[in-house]
Design a protein around this motif. Structure first.
Motif, PDB file in Angstrom:
ATOM      1  N   LEU A 102       0.826  -1.207   0.000  1.00 38.07           N
ATOM      2  CA  LEU A 102       0.000   0.000   0.000  1.00 38.07           C
ATOM      3  C   LEU A 102       0.862   1.259   0.000  1.00 38.07           C
ATOM      4  N   GLU A 103       1.955   1.244   0.743  1.00 36.83           N
ATOM      5  CA  GLU A 103       2.858   2.397   0.761  1.00 36.83           C
ATOM      6  C   GLU A 103       3.448   2.641  -0.630  1.00 36.83           C
ATOM      7  N   ALA A 104       3.885   1.578  -1.295  1.00 37.99           N
ATOM      8  CA  ALA A 104       4.461   1.712  -2.640  1.00 37.99           C
ATOM      9  C   ALA A 104       3.426   2.217  -3.642  1.00 37.99           C
ATOM     10  N   ILE A 105       2.207   1.726  -3.536  1.00 38.93           N
ATOM     11  CA  ILE A 105       1.144   2.197  -4.439  1.00 38.93           C
ATOM     12  C   ILE A 105       0.858   3.673  -4.181  1.00 38.93           C
ATOM     13  N   ASN A 106       0.778   4.051  -2.915  1.00 40.26           N
ATOM     14  CA  ASN A 106       0.502   5.459  -2.580  1.00 40.26           C
ATOM     15  C   ASN A 106       1.608   6.400  -3.025  1.00 40.26           C
ATOM     16  N   ASN A 107       2.852   5.907  -3.092  1.00 41.30           N
ATOM     17  CA  ASN A 107       3.995   6.740  -3.468  1.00 41.30           C
ATOM     18  C   ASN A 107       4.409   6.563  -4.923  1.00 41.30           C
ATOM     19  N   TYR A 108       3.659   5.795  -5.679  1.00 47.08           N
ATOM     20  CA  TYR A 108       4.026   5.472  -7.057  1.00 47.08           C
ATOM     21  C   TYR A 108       4.020   6.711  -7.949  1.00 47.08           C
TER      22      TYR A 108
END
Length: 186
Positions: free
Chosen positions: A172-178
């Motif tokens: 979720l963190e990676a998706i939010n920071n993509y």
């Protein structure tokens, strides 16, 4: 946020796949992340849907008419849309989703995430594409992507745009920071 999940209509032979899928579905539900998926009530498909629903989340299924009976359409989704065929299914899932995640699965799972990834490279969308790497399932694929890059068939930016993780929080963190790379032909 709605995340499209591509995964097996089987649960696989190792229970770790079902356990990790249930954990991810539960996490999405708890975080208010809606799941968009193929609409089935079997295998990892059914597990991710039910675990998200059980955690209070929303689940949107998209299932072709021909698979409605074979994949045993889930009876308790937030919404189930029946479409004509697989092409319409993928287009509708892409329209609904803010990101794409492949859990363990077979050829259909790979075909779906590869199409989403290809569309991202071509600039058709700027949504994150991820491999949820339960128990190292996608390690050989990650190696193949490295081979494609070193052989000159894939630009490093397009290999690096893929998220690889086995942690719900890191996903979720990676998706939010993509941040999407520059489209291929720009």
């Amino acid at each position: 946020m709605k995340i499209a999940v591509f995964c097996g209509s089987s649960a696989g032979v190792d229970p770790v796949f079902a356990e990790a899928t249930a954990e991810l579905g539960r996490y999405f539900g708890e975080q208010g992340i809606a799941v968009v998926y193929g609409g089935g009530n079997v295998g990892l498909m059914g597990i991710v849907a039910q675990s998200c629903l059980n955690a209070g989340g929303e689940v949107f299924g998209v299932i072709p008419e021909a698979l409605q009976e074979k994949e045993i359409a889930h009876p308790s989704l937030t919404e189930l849309k029946v479409v004509a065929d697989m092409h319409e299914r993928k287009a509708e899932m892409a329209r609904l989703a803010d990101a794409f995640v492949a859990l363990p699965g077979g050829a259909g799972t790979l075909e779906e995430i590869f199409e989403a990834w290809t569309w991202a490279q071509l600039g058709y969308h700027t949504k994150a594409c991820a491999f949820y790497n339960t128990n190292g399932y996608y390690d050989p694929l990650k190696d193949m992507i490295s081979t494609m890059t070193s052989a000159g068939f894939l630009k490093p930016d397009y290999a690096d745009m893929l998220i690889h993780t086995d942690s719900p929080q890191a996903l979720l963190e990676a998706i939010n920071n993509y941040v999407s790379p520059r489209e291929k032909w720009a």
